[in-house]
Motif scaffolding. Structure first.
Motif, short mmCIF file in Angstrom:
data_model
loop_
_atom_site.label_atom_id
_atom_site.label_comp_id
_atom_site.label_asym_id
_atom_site.label_seq_id
_atom_site.Cartn_x
_atom_site.Cartn_y
_atom_site.Cartn_z
N TRP A 7 0.80 -1.43 -0.05
CA TRP A 7 -0.01 0.04 0.06
C TRP A 7 1.11 1.04 0.06
O TRP A 7 0.67 2.28 -0.92
N LYS A 58 1.24 4.23 -3.00
CA LYS A 58 0.91 5.50 -2.59
C LYS A 58 2.33 6.54 -2.62
O LYS A 58 1.86 7.79 -3.14
N ARG A 59 3.01 6.15 -2.33
CA ARG A 59 4.34 6.96 -2.10
C ARG A 59 5.48 6.57 -3.07
O ARG A 59 6.65 7.22 -2.89
#
Length: 364
Positions: free
Chosen positions: A264, A268-269
């Motif tokens: 995750w 996201k990053r």
């Protein structure tokens, strides 16, 4: 939670790994087999993660082709089963200090791998590029101090340790010590490569099933490794002790839950964001060690401080880069809107706005 969620999740992820190191240290001191523990943790992870992933994503997940399955099998081999086994074997040859130090090479290795694969950009002429490099240098300096300087031991908060652990760094033969360092370094490089390649989930974007399939493959691979390396089947038995707790914790919390959290975060990053939080695991492990009555050296505290400083520098540089990218895209959108208005005033055909806004090199 939109902006703070990745930071909270990264701290939770590192806390999970810190607790894992304490449990593993106790389990190995009591004679738990390395290869059997790795196999059992993947078995429990499969039992926990696969049904959940199937129940949630079976209707939305794309079909798993043979090509994608083969890639996930390879990712699980070098990123999960092999890297974990090699790390623990290297730990048995060297020490916990060396393992923690070499784990903090992960941000450096991941950053360079991401640069080579053009998944990250580095602009040394910009301030955020210099800040990111300074963060990596601080992390490397922290690892160097930890490896070369131990210093006096700091007294624990607890006068009666929960368990006894005598460091055997000075008693290891030179060849075994060097072999342990090489094995741990190699395992760290393997995990860095796995972290980078998880940044592209386009081939199989279902994160839960992606993690579940890799854990299933890692279970089969770990079983073969344990079968080859651990011939004494009496050591395959689990008792009601810390070894069983370590197996359950590593299987459910680490292999299943934390793998999903990591995927995750990567989605996201990006992979470098996940990698640069690695020093937090070392700091959390120091705190937990003091709380359970283990001594910590002054060199560990000094290197931990440098690595935390490096962590925040890299995150600061990443944040400034994102802000600068957002401002540049905003200016490009404004120029495109003005261009559309002027062309409409002149009666000229208007191109699509998205064709005028080109992404910057290396941007996600």
């Amino acid at each position: 939670m939109g902006n703070t969620a990745p930071y909270a999740v990264s701290f939770l992820l590192r806390f999970i790994y810190g607790v894992m190191q304490v449990l593993l240290k106790v389990a190995f001191n009591q004679g738990t087999s390395i290869y059997v523990l790795v196999f059992y943790r993947h078995v429990i992870a499969t039992m926990f993660l696969l049904p959940v992933a199937f129940a949630i994503e079976r209707k939305t997940a794309p079909q798993l082709s043979y090509k994608v399955s083969l890639k996930l099998f390879v990712h699980a081999l070098y990123g999960m089963s092999a890297s974990i086994n090699i790390t623990f074997v290297g730990l048995s040859y060297a020490s916990e200090t060396s393992a923690s130090a070499l784990l903090n090479l992960l941000p450096v290795l991941t950053f360079f791998l991401a640069l080579l694969l053009r998944m990250e950009s580095l602009k040394l002429k910009r301030f955020h590029g210099i800040v990111k490099v300074s963060g990596i240098v601080l992390c490397a300096a922290g690892v160097t101090i930890l490896a070369l300087y131990q210093g006096p031991k700091l007294k624990s908060f607890i006068h009666h340790p929960v368990f006894h652990h005598a460091s055997q760094v000075d008693t290891h033969p030179a060849r075994r010590w060097i072999l342990g360092i090489l094995l741990q370094s190699f395992a760290t490089a393997m995990f860095a490569l796995w972290t980078v390649f998880q940044g592209n989930l386009a081939e199989y974007p279902s994160m839960l099933l992606n993690a579940a399939v890799q854990v299933v493959f890692a279970t089969v691979q770990s079983f073969v490794m344990a079968l080859v390396m651990e011939r004494d089947f009496s050591r395959w038995k689990l008792s009601l002790d810390v070894g069983l707790v370590a197996v359950i914790y590593c299987g459910v919390v680490v292999s299943a839950f934390s793998n999903y959290l990591q995927l995750w975060l990567i989605d996201k990053r990006g992979p470098v964001f996940v990698a640069v939080t690695a020093p937090l695991t070392f700091v959390i492990t120091i705190i937990l060690s003091l709380l359970i009555g283990e001594a910590v050296t002054l060199g560990s505290v000094m290197s931990g401080a440098l690595m935390v400083g490096g962590l925040y520098n890299v995150l600061w540089g990443k944040r400034m880069e994102q802000v600068a990218l957002g401002k540049q895209q905003g200016r490009s959108a404004g120029n495109a809107a003005r261009f559309d208005f002027e062309e409409q005033e002149r009666g000229a055909p208007v191109p699509a706005t998205q064709d005028l806004i080109k992404p910057l090199p290396g941007a996600r």
